[in-house]
Motif scaffolding. Structure first.
Motif, PDB file in Angstrom:
ATOM      1  N   GLU A  31     -13.097 -30.698  53.785  1.00  0.00           N
ATOM      2  CA  GLU A  31     -13.062 -29.756  52.670  1.00  0.00           C
ATOM      3  C   GLU A  31     -14.384 -29.040  52.478  1.00  0.00           C
ATOM      4  N   ARG A  35     -11.318 -26.699  49.438  1.00  0.00           N
ATOM      5  CA  ARG A  35     -10.215 -26.309  50.315  1.00  0.00           C
ATOM      6  C   ARG A  35     -10.517 -26.801  51.726  1.00  0.00           C
ATOM      7  N   THR A  36      -9.478 -27.174  52.463  1.00  0.00           N
ATOM      8  CA  THR A  36      -9.710 -27.660  53.828  1.00  0.00           C
ATOM      9  C   THR A  36     -10.120 -26.505  54.738  1.00  0.00           C
ATOM     10  N   THR A  39      -7.142 -24.568  55.730  1.00  0.00           N
ATOM     11  CA  THR A  39      -6.708 -23.597  54.724  1.00  0.00           C
ATOM     12  C   THR A  39      -7.530 -22.324  54.818  1.00  0.00           C
ATOM     13  N   HIS A  40      -8.853 -22.461  54.981  1.00  0.00           N
ATOM     14  CA  HIS A  40      -9.710 -21.282  55.166  1.00  0.00           C
ATOM     15  C   HIS A  40      -9.241 -20.478  56.381  1.00  0.00           C
ATOM     16  N   ASP A  43      -5.943 -18.659  55.745  1.00  0.00           N
ATOM     17  CA  ASP A  43      -6.177 -17.504  54.877  1.00  0.00           C
ATOM     18  C   ASP A  43      -6.716 -16.326  55.684  1.00  0.00           C
ATOM     19  N   THR A  60      -0.064 -28.358  55.061  1.00  0.00           N
ATOM     20  CA  THR A  60      -0.463 -26.970  54.809  1.00  0.00           C
ATOM     21  C   THR A  60       0.501 -26.364  53.814  1.00  0.00           C
ATOM     22  N   GLU A  61       0.037 -25.357  53.098  1.00  0.00           N
ATOM     23  CA  GLU A  61       0.919 -24.635  52.190  1.00  0.00           C
ATOM     24  C   GLU A  61       1.692 -23.564  52.937  1.00  0.00           C
TER      25      GLU A  61
END
Length: 188
Positions: A31, A35-36, A39-40, A43, A60-61
């Motif tokens: 993180e 945020r992991t 995730t970065h 994005d 993951t989302e």
């Protein structure tokens, strides 16, 4: 593979390294600012129609496909080509991003796409002139220089990309910075 048209962009996130200088930690799950790193990376690839993550599955989302190169830890070329093979779509361009580059953004990839126009692709370059694992490649040209399976394991990225006409895009701010050590993470 389904052909979705000439403007498609798909991407591969390279997250399957050994992270030896991080004591073997899973970089995708580390993180930064709550945020992991994965995730970065996701994005940054928000414009991609599809994303394949080459590494162990983590929550993951965003829906992504996870896969591993065989044998494991084959290096970035083996990971990149394994990821491309796992895409369900046939893209015009393929984005490639190392999971440990949290300051690369969607704007970075838009700049890379713009620079890649009429070229084989574009690569992000740090202030020291080194090419980074943030790039956009013409999928057809990548397929044309693809080595056989035996050569992929341990192959250096510069050998794979050597025959390609790549635009170099200067990094802005901290885009070029990656997380190879715990000190790198602290400094970010």
């Amino acid at each position: 593979m389904e052909d979705l048209g000439p403007f498609d962009f798909c991407a591969v996130v390279l997250a399957g390294g050994t992270a030896a200088r991080l004591g073997g930690a899973d970089k995708a799950s580390i993180e930064l600012h709550g945020r992991t790193l994965l995730t970065h990376a996701l994005d940054a690839l928000v414009d991609a129609a599809e994303v394949v993550v080459v590494g162990d599955p983590v929550p993951t989302e965003r829906p992504v496909t996870f896969c591993r190169e065989s044998p494991r830890y084959g290096g970035p070329v083996a990971g990149l080509l394994t990821g491309v093979d796992a895409l369900l779509r046939t893209p015009r361009t393929v984005g490639v991003l190392a999971v440990d580059m949290p300051h690369v953004s969607a704007l970075t990839f838009r700049r890379l796409h713009e620079a890649a126009s009429s070229r084989d692709g574009a690569v992000l370059v740090g202030p020291d002139g080194r090419r980074q694992l943030a790039l956009v490649l013409d999928a057809t040209r990548l397929a044309a220089v693809r080595p056989g399976l035996e050569a992929q394991h341990g192959m250096a990225v510069h050998r794979l990309l050597g025959p390609l006409d790549l635009a170099e895009v200067a990094a802005t701010g901290d885009e070029h910075r990656d997380v190879d050590t715990w000190t790198d993470l602290r400094d970010l």
